[in-house]
Write a protein that holds these residues in place. Sequence first.
Motif, PDB file in Angstrom:
ATOM      1  N   PHE A  36       0.805  -1.216   0.000  1.00  0.00           N
ATOM      2  CA  PHE A  36       0.000   0.000   0.000  1.00  0.00           C
ATOM      3  C   PHE A  36       0.844   1.275   0.000  1.00  0.00           C
ATOM      4  N   ALA A 104      -9.082  -1.089   3.006  1.00  0.00           N
ATOM      5  CA  ALA A 104      -8.976  -1.557   1.618  1.00  0.00           C
ATOM      6  C   ALA A 104      -9.104  -3.074   1.570  1.00  0.00           C
ATOM      7  N   GLY A 106      -7.572  -5.998  -0.818  1.00  0.00           N
ATOM      8  CA  GLY A 106      -6.557  -6.173  -1.849  1.00  0.00           C
ATOM      9  C   GLY A 106      -6.844  -7.303  -2.816  1.00  0.00           C
ATOM     10  N   SER A 190      -2.008  -3.800  -6.826  1.00  0.00           N
ATOM     11  CA  SER A 190      -1.737  -2.359  -6.716  1.00  0.00           C
ATOM     12  C   SER A 190      -0.325  -1.986  -7.140  1.00  0.00           C
ATOM     13  N   LEU A 246      -7.901   4.434  -4.116  1.00  0.00           N
ATOM     14  CA  LEU A 246      -7.945   2.980  -3.947  1.00  0.00           C
ATOM     15  C   LEU A 246      -8.387   2.298  -5.232  1.00  0.00           C
ATOM     16  N   TYR A 251      -7.882  -1.634  -5.823  1.00  0.00           N
ATOM     17  CA  TYR A 251      -8.437  -2.077  -4.538  1.00  0.00           C
ATOM     18  C   TYR A 251      -9.956  -1.933  -4.522  1.00  0.00           C
ATOM     19  N   TYR A 253     -13.138  -1.554  -1.383  1.00  0.00           N
ATOM     20  CA  TYR A 253     -13.168  -1.013  -0.027  1.00  0.00           C
ATOM     21  C   TYR A 253     -14.540  -1.267   0.597  1.00  0.00           C
TER      22      TYR A 253
END
Length: 253
Positions: A36, A104, A106, A190, A246, A251, A253
């Motif tokens: 992150f 978040a 992932g 990410s 995000l 990501y 959320y």
Amino acid sequence: MFNKIRLSKLLFGLVMLGACALAAAETVHVAVAANFVEPLKNISEQFEKSTGHKVLITSGSTGKIYAQIKNGAPYDLFLAADAKTPAKLEQENAIVPKSRFTYAIGKLALWSAKPDYVDNRGDILKKQPFSHIAIASPKLAPYGLAAMQTLEKMGLDKTLQTKIVQGENIGQTHQFIASGNAELGFVALSQIYKDGKVKNGSAWIVDTRDYEPIRQDAVMLPKAKDNAAASALMKYLKSDPAHKVLQSYGYAY
């Protein structure tokens, strides 16, 4: 003369207002899981502009950061790569009560720095035309655990065992692949994804049903109980601007 005096008072007032704002600004020290780091840098830049606070970032594997916290590391916030580790800190009364939340969710990806090397179904894992596959340590890094769960589901965990090279965290794992020391490997989406597409190389975005959900939780540590910047950043992570960042990195959320 009257105008000069009035102007002087106005300038003095502006200087004092700026001084008060500067005095009110604080620094928040965030320990963040390696996956992150880039999103947090982006969010922090926006946060600093809108609040005047400063963000200091330290990254590493979730397991290693946990150990540092238990040994007294002076962090204010911990943004983990899982929910288990923050929950453990909560059970140990090592966080500010009721501060834990999921910031978040992932996603895992199989990636190679080589274009057209990894197919979009991960069949390359069955063909095995490679010498090394990089995976973050399953004991320290949740994305490493998710990688092993994926290989187990595919029935490849044992056949690929001799080809696996482990990184201490997902950042080091990404570096193994980017440098060519491993032809491919499992990384956080990410790390290779921005604005709806893979930035370079080739990748297979693993079906989220192939591994346990990577729910990433944040907690405030006792040192930050009266830190205005820490409270503000925790709130900002739940905001629409943060959520847009995000999404841009893949990501949920």
